[in-house]
Design a protein around this motif. Structure first.
Motif, PDB file in Angstrom:
ATOM      1  N   ILE A 146      -4.516   5.771 -10.965  1.00  0.00           N
ATOM      2  CA  ILE A 146      -3.526   4.862 -10.382  1.00  0.00           C
ATOM      3  C   ILE A 146      -3.398   3.627 -11.266  1.00  0.00           C
ATOM      4  O   ILE A 146      -4.403   3.004 -11.635  1.00  0.00           O
ATOM      5  CB  ILE A 146      -3.916   4.447  -8.954  1.00  0.00           C
ATOM      6  CG1 ILE A 146      -4.095   5.681  -8.070  1.00  0.00           C
ATOM      7  CG2 ILE A 146      -2.863   3.511  -8.364  1.00  0.00           C
ATOM      8  CD1 ILE A 146      -2.870   6.560  -7.954  1.00  0.00           C
ATOM      9  N   CYS A 187      -6.710  -4.601  -6.878  1.00  0.00           N
ATOM     10  CA  CYS A 187      -6.264  -3.222  -6.652  1.00  0.00           C
ATOM     11  C   CYS A 187      -7.424  -2.392  -6.109  1.00  0.00           C
ATOM     12  O   CYS A 187      -8.558  -2.503  -6.575  1.00  0.00           O
ATOM     13  CB  CYS A 187      -5.760  -2.595  -7.960  1.00  0.00           C
ATOM     14  SG  CYS A 187      -4.570  -3.609  -8.837  1.00  0.00           S
ATOM     15  N   THR A 188      -7.122  -1.539  -5.095  1.00  0.00           N
ATOM     16  CA  THR A 188      -8.123  -0.622  -4.548  1.00  0.00           C
ATOM     17  C   THR A 188      -7.533   0.764  -4.425  1.00  0.00           C
ATOM     18  O   THR A 188      -6.316   0.933  -4.319  1.00  0.00           O
ATOM     19  CB  THR A 188      -8.607  -1.094  -3.161  1.00  0.00           C
ATOM     20  OG1 THR A 188      -7.496  -1.103  -2.258  1.00  0.00           O
ATOM     21  CG2 THR A 188      -9.204  -2.488  -3.233  1.00  0.00           C
ATOM     22  N   ASN A 189      -8.411   1.790  -4.426  1.00  0.00           N
ATOM     23  CA  ASN A 189      -8.004   3.188  -4.237  1.00  0.00           C
ATOM     24  C   ASN A 189      -9.096   3.863  -3.412  1.00  0.00           C
ATOM     25  O   ASN A 189     -10.148   4.219  -3.920  1.00  0.00           O
ATOM     26  CB  ASN A 189      -7.815   3.881  -5.588  1.00  0.00           C
ATOM     27  CG  ASN A 189      -7.366   5.330  -5.418  1.00  0.00           C
ATOM     28  OD1 ASN A 189      -7.201   5.816  -4.303  1.00  0.00           O
ATOM     29  ND2 ASN A 189      -7.160   6.009  -6.531  1.00  0.00           N
ATOM     30  N   ASP A 190      -8.839   3.991  -2.094  1.00  0.00           N
ATOM     31  CA  ASP A 190      -9.803   4.594  -1.184  1.00  0.00           C
ATOM     32  C   ASP A 190      -9.319   5.982  -0.776  1.00  0.00           C
ATOM     33  O   ASP A 190      -8.472   6.123   0.117  1.00  0.00           O
ATOM     34  CB  ASP A 190     -10.002   3.710   0.058  1.00  0.00           C
ATOM     35  CG  ASP A 190     -10.601   2.365  -0.306  1.00  0.00           C
ATOM     36  OD1 ASP A 190     -11.399   2.322  -1.258  1.00  0.00           O
ATOM     37  OD2 ASP A 190     -10.272   1.369   0.358  1.00  0.00           O
ATOM     38  N   ALA A 222       1.047   7.249 -10.652  1.00  0.00           N
ATOM     39  CA  ALA A 222      -0.057   8.186 -10.463  1.00  0.00           C
ATOM     40  C   ALA A 222       0.044   9.282 -11.511  1.00  0.00           C
ATOM     41  O   ALA A 222       1.116   9.899 -11.659  1.00  0.00           O
ATOM     42  CB  ALA A 222      -0.005   8.783  -9.058  1.00  0.00           C
ATOM     43  N   VAL A 263       3.872   1.568  -8.672  1.00  0.00           N
ATOM     44  CA  VAL A 263       2.560   2.199  -8.763  1.00  0.00           C
ATOM     45  C   VAL A 263       2.766   3.578  -9.395  1.00  0.00           C
ATOM     46  O   VAL A 263       3.651   4.328  -8.991  1.00  0.00           O
ATOM     47  CB  VAL A 263       1.883   2.283  -7.377  1.00  0.00           C
ATOM     48  CG1 VAL A 263       2.716   3.054  -6.386  1.00  0.00           C
ATOM     49  CG2 VAL A 263       0.494   2.914  -7.515  1.00  0.00           C
ATOM     50  N   CYS A 312      -3.866   3.652  -1.735  1.00  0.00           N
ATOM     51  CA  CYS A 312      -3.896   2.668  -2.825  1.00  0.00           C
ATOM     52  C   CYS A 312      -3.293   1.358  -2.336  1.00  0.00           C
ATOM     53  O   CYS A 312      -2.207   1.361  -1.734  1.00  0.00           O
ATOM     54  CB  CYS A 312      -3.121   3.183  -4.034  1.00  0.00           C
ATOM     55  SG  CYS A 312      -3.696   4.814  -4.556  1.00  0.00           S
ATOM     56  N   SER A 313      -3.960   0.239  -2.609  1.00  0.00           N
ATOM     57  CA  SER A 313      -3.493  -1.069  -2.151  1.00  0.00           C
ATOM     58  C   SER A 313      -3.494  -2.050  -3.310  1.00  0.00           C
ATOM     59  O   SER A 313      -4.329  -1.970  -4.214  1.00  0.00           O
ATOM     60  CB  SER A 313      -4.382  -1.603  -1.022  1.00  0.00           C
ATOM     61  OG  SER A 313      -4.345  -0.744   0.090  1.00  0.00           O
ATOM     62  N   TRP A 368      -0.950  -0.038 -11.558  1.00  0.00           N
ATOM     63  CA  TRP A 368       0.078  -0.890 -10.939  1.00  0.00           C
ATOM     64  C   TRP A 368       0.819  -1.675 -12.013  1.00  0.00           C
ATOM     65  O   TRP A 368       0.213  -2.122 -12.998  1.00  0.00           O
ATOM     66  CB  TRP A 368      -0.563  -1.876  -9.952  1.00  0.00           C
ATOM     67  CG  TRP A 368      -1.057  -1.236  -8.690  1.00  0.00           C
ATOM     68  CD1 TRP A 368      -2.256  -0.632  -8.491  1.00  0.00           C
ATOM     69  CD2 TRP A 368      -0.354  -1.152  -7.448  1.00  0.00           C
ATOM     70  NE1 TRP A 368      -2.353  -0.168  -7.206  1.00  0.00           N
ATOM     71  CE2 TRP A 368      -1.213  -0.473  -6.541  1.00  0.00           C
ATOM     72  CE3 TRP A 368       0.893  -1.576  -7.000  1.00  0.00           C
ATOM     73  CZ2 TRP A 368      -0.840  -0.203  -5.228  1.00  0.00           C
ATOM     74  CZ3 TRP A 368       1.261  -1.319  -5.687  1.00  0.00           C
ATOM     75  CH2 TRP A 368       0.411  -0.633  -4.816  1.00  0.00           C
ATOM     76  N   SER A 379       0.825  -1.205   0.000  1.00  0.00           N
ATOM     77  CA  SER A 379       0.000   0.000   0.000  1.00  0.00           C
ATOM     78  C   SER A 379       0.854   1.248   0.000  1.00  0.00           C
ATOM     79  O   SER A 379       2.040   1.201   0.365  1.00  0.00           O
ATOM     80  CB  SER A 379      -0.944  -0.004   1.204  1.00  0.00           C
ATOM     81  OG  SER A 379      -0.210  -0.003   2.414  1.00  0.00           O
TER      82      SER A 379
END
Length: 798
Positions: free
Chosen positions: A736, A753-756, A779, A777, A760-761, A738, A725
């Motif tokens: 984002i 993949c997540t983006n909260d 951006a 990663v 980012c994870s 990866w 993360s």
């Protein structure tokens, strides 16, 4: 009229490498000729990097650093004379010298099954044709191997490397200016092939079987460390490990066989990468022995100046028929020749000998005889003098156990008292287990010291031990004691005790000391081996292992010390554990190159600079751009965390002077600055008479992406779950993406993949060795781009 001027020496064509200086010169006959230079028919007045000189009658055109724009036809005219010549700019393929040296001198190493990528960036006039050859044959794309080429690099990719990929490779880069050939070596390491067969039976008897094999034809790229020998009794399903031999020994003898039983044997080769498949033998039978076995050494019953009497016991193995008698032999102590005492076998197990020389010391041995012949001879008896006996020595005093462990006992004692016997010549130690009535001698020859370590004992077993003093008349009466052996310490599989003090990623400044301590636990003590990028360490590295800690020490770090270091623990039971960490040797970056300013968009300035030379070895290098509005004003940062070599500044005010500065940065600090020399100014436009009402413009809240919390390196056990993360800022919210080893993971279902809200994870479920590699990663938004990288290391499940 005045005499006309003429040429003494005309211009001649010049061929020059791009980036090198060039010069055109001609000589006229009159000094007052000024002359004019032309290029491709156009008069030259001024040109970047080009100057004109006149030294007497010689006129020169000098180019400090030739570029492609300088190629063409040049003409010199002076009065009524002219001369022409061409400059041809040669720009052959070139590769960075440091990279070229590393490719040529350091082999690329991969483990079998791993992906291999060898990327070679190059420069030179396009088009550049890139050809890859292996063992002088050009490589063609197939299901595993692919060769890629762009205008800036060529790359060899092998999806799953195999041992057959080992070899010498050549990369040939060619354009119309020349050819560059690069030689490199690829090593793929694997577990060895099985030992070469067949397994030969060197000896087969009732007591033991000796087998022989040949080393494997391919050791897997790493030397064979040992061979494991196993045995299966015919009729049973399980294989029993008999033992291990060092790599130099390709024979093995086992006495774990029974007469008339049949067996299979198999052998495996072991190197640092693992254990080979097995080479298996045909059926082997342990035959019955026909002749008798060896008796125990004979005992001395009595000795005098005229006679010596000895006795002995029957051998434990009588052979294929009953024993009919015994042959006795003698020799003088210190000689090698045994002489027969009796030529006809005697049935009795006692013999009195009289034909001896007074004062000499003798040894005796006995062999049993049956219908098949004479059996093996016993070990020699204790040496005895042919002379009247003196008083036997008394008992040793104060016999006790001074120390013991799970496999040995150390005994100590004191000499017999002087009144109890003549001169003591030495001592003999004997032992027997509680389940055995026969005593076994521990020392073949008398010892002179009053301590002895009895080895090879079984844990938690009870033993009886006794010691006798010996003089010229023979051994005295024994002193005996009982000892119970300690239990063996518990076997502890090797494992690393990794805590916060052990880092998985180290950044070291060049010239500083690399010192890494790795704690571990294991019982028994393991063999500790270190590797760098899969190869043994260089002589510059020192390894010190003690007190369950192993230390790596390199006195002055160099850039070549960058890489992945692995420490391996292995015990005698085949248990193995590894731990890896990365070392990045770096330094404060070198300054960026010269700066150029361009107005690509009206009322903006684009700052373009040559990259810092440190980019070649520094993966986390970025740039900061600063500006000031007067020659002595304060510098202000206008752009940071820039990973390209250009930056556009938009907030220009017409009529002001701007100066720009660029510095390179990494984890250790900032380089010296590269600055513009001339100020940058946008002219003010003349104001029109009519006044237009100003429209309100909102505050520009746009911000380029930046990493508030970067990615960190991870070390994860195979089969477990991995969470990577980071935190990203910027406006509008960046997109984002990866990557793993430069491969976009957006459409790969193996990664989640997540983006909260900027956190980012990336989640990898059930990691395997294939998931190991460099993750990035990225951006991006309309104001710029940023990225963060980290390495994921997968360690085996212990």
């Amino acid at each position: 009229s005045a005499p006309r001027c003429h040429l003494n020496k005309q211009l001649i064509d010049v061929r020059v490498l791009k980036g090198e200086p060039a010069e055109l010169s001609c000589t006229v006959s009159k000094d007052e000729v000024t002359g004019t230079w032309f290029k491709d028919g156009l008069k030259l007045t001024s040109m970047d990097g080009v100057s004109f000189e006149k030294e007497g009658l010689v006129h020169k055109l000098i180019i400090n650093k030739v570029e492609d724009i300088h190629a063409g036809k040049y003409r010199f005219e002076g009065g009524d004379i002219k001369t022409e010549a061409s400059i041809f700019v040669e720009d052959p393929p070139q590769v960075d010298k440091v990279l070229l040296k590393n490719l040529s001198s350091v082999p690329t190493v991969a483990k079998a099954g791993q992906q291999v990528k060898i990327k070679i960036p190059f420069e030179g006039r396009l088009p550049v044709r890139a050809t890859w050859l292996k063992d002088r044959m050009e490589l063609a794309d197939d299901t595993r191997i692919r060769v890629d080429k762009t205008d800036t690099f060529t790359m060899l990719s092998i999806s799953s490397s195999e041992r057959k990929d080992c070899g010498d490779y050549k990369v040939r880069l060619k354009n119309d200016s020349g050819v560059l050939e690069i030689n490199l070596k690829l090593m793929v390491i694997d577990k060895p092939q099985p030992p070469a067969g067949p397994i030969k039976i060197v000896e087969s008897s009732a007591n033991d079987i000796t087998i022989q094999w040949n080393p494997p034809k391919d050791d897997g790229g790493k030397p064979v460390q040992s061979y494991i020998v196993e045995r299966q009794q015919i009729g049973k399903s399980d294989w029993v490990t008999l033992g291990e031999t060092p790599r130099s020994c390709t024979t093995f003898t086992t006495n774990k066989v029974e007469q008339d039983m049949s067996y299979y044997f198999r052998v495996r080769a072991v190197n640092a990468e693992g254990t080979s498949d097995a080479l298996e033998s045909d059926e082997v039978k342990a035959v019955s022995k026909a002749s008798p076995g060896a008796p125990d050494p004979p005992e001395i019953v009595s000795a005098s100046r005229d006679t010596i009497t000895i006795s002995w016991k029957a051998p434990r193995k009588s052979g294929s028929s009953r024993i009919v008698g015994y042959i006795v032999q003698k020799r003088k102590k210190g000689t090698m020749t045994w002489l027969p005492v009796n030529n006809v076998p005697i049935a009795d197990r006692k013999l009195k000998m009289t034909n001896l020389k007074k004062g000499l010391q003798y040894e005796f041995r006995v062999a049993a005889v049956n219908a098949a012949g004479i059996g093996d001879a016993s070990e020699p008896s204790q040496p005895v003098f042919a002379r009247d006996s003196t008083k036997s020595p008394g008992q040793v005093q104060d016999l006790k156990v001074s120390s013991s462990n799970s496999t040995s006992v150390t005994l100590t004692w004191k000499r017999p008292e002087a009144k109890d016997g003549g001169d003591v010549k030495g001592y003999e130690v004997e032992m027997r287990s509680s389940s055995n009535l026969n005593w076994t001698k521990c020392n073949a020859f008398p010892i002179e010291v009053t301590t002895y370590k009895v080895k090879g004992l079984q844990a938690k077993e009870r033993y009886f031990l006794r010691v006798r003093a010996i003089n010229d008349s023979g051994p005295g009466e024994a002193t005996e004691l009982e000892a119970v052996i300690k239990a063996a310490p518990p076997v502890v599989s090797p494992r690393f005790l990794i805590d916060d003090t052990v880092k998985s990623f180290l950044v070291i400044k060049a010239g500083n000391t690399i010192r890494v301590n790795i704690p571990f636990e294991a019982s028994p003590d393991p063999v500790v081996t270190w590797f760098k990028d899969g190869l043994p360490l260089s002589n510059r590295a020192t390894i010190d292992t003690k007190d369950d800690t192993t230390q790596l020490l390199i006195g002055a770090a160099e850039f070549t010390d960058t890489g992945t270091y692995t420490v391996e623990l292995q015990n005698g039971l085949g248990k193995r554990e590894t731990f890896s960490f990365q070392v990045q040797v770096t330094d404060i970056p070198q300054s960026p190159g010269p700066i150029q300013l361009q107005e690509n968009v009206p009322n903006t300035v684009t700052v373009i600079w040559e990259p810092s030379a440190s980019e070649k070895w520094e993966s986390n290098l970025y740039y900061t751009v600063l500006k000031r509005e007067s020659q002595k004003g304060l510098w202000h940062v206008v752009g940071d965390l820039i990973y390209t070599n250009k930056f556009t500044f938009t907030k220009l005010i017409p009529g002001r002077d701007y100066y720009f500065r660029v510095v390179a940065k990494n984890n250790l600090g900032a380089s010296g600055p590269s600055e513009t020399v001339q100020p940058w100014r946008i002219r003010k436009q003349k104001a029109e008479c009519q006044v237009k009402p100003q429209k309100y413009k909102g505050v520009n809240q746009n911000q380029p992406p930046r990493f508030l919390v970067p990615l960190k390196p991870h070390v994860v056990t195979s089969g477990s779950e991995c969470h990577m993360s980071c935190a990203v800022g910027g406006h509008p919210p960046p997109k984002i993406t990866w990557y793993k080893d430069s491969r976009d993971l957006s459409n790969d279902p193996s990664y989640f993949c997540t983006n909260d809200f900027g956190v980012c994870s990336l989640v990898v479920l059930g990691v395997t060795k294939q998931d190991e590699g460099e993750y990035m990663v990225e951006a991006t938004n309309e104001s710029g781009r940023a990225y963060s990288k980290a390495f994921l290391t997968i360690k085996g499940n212990s």
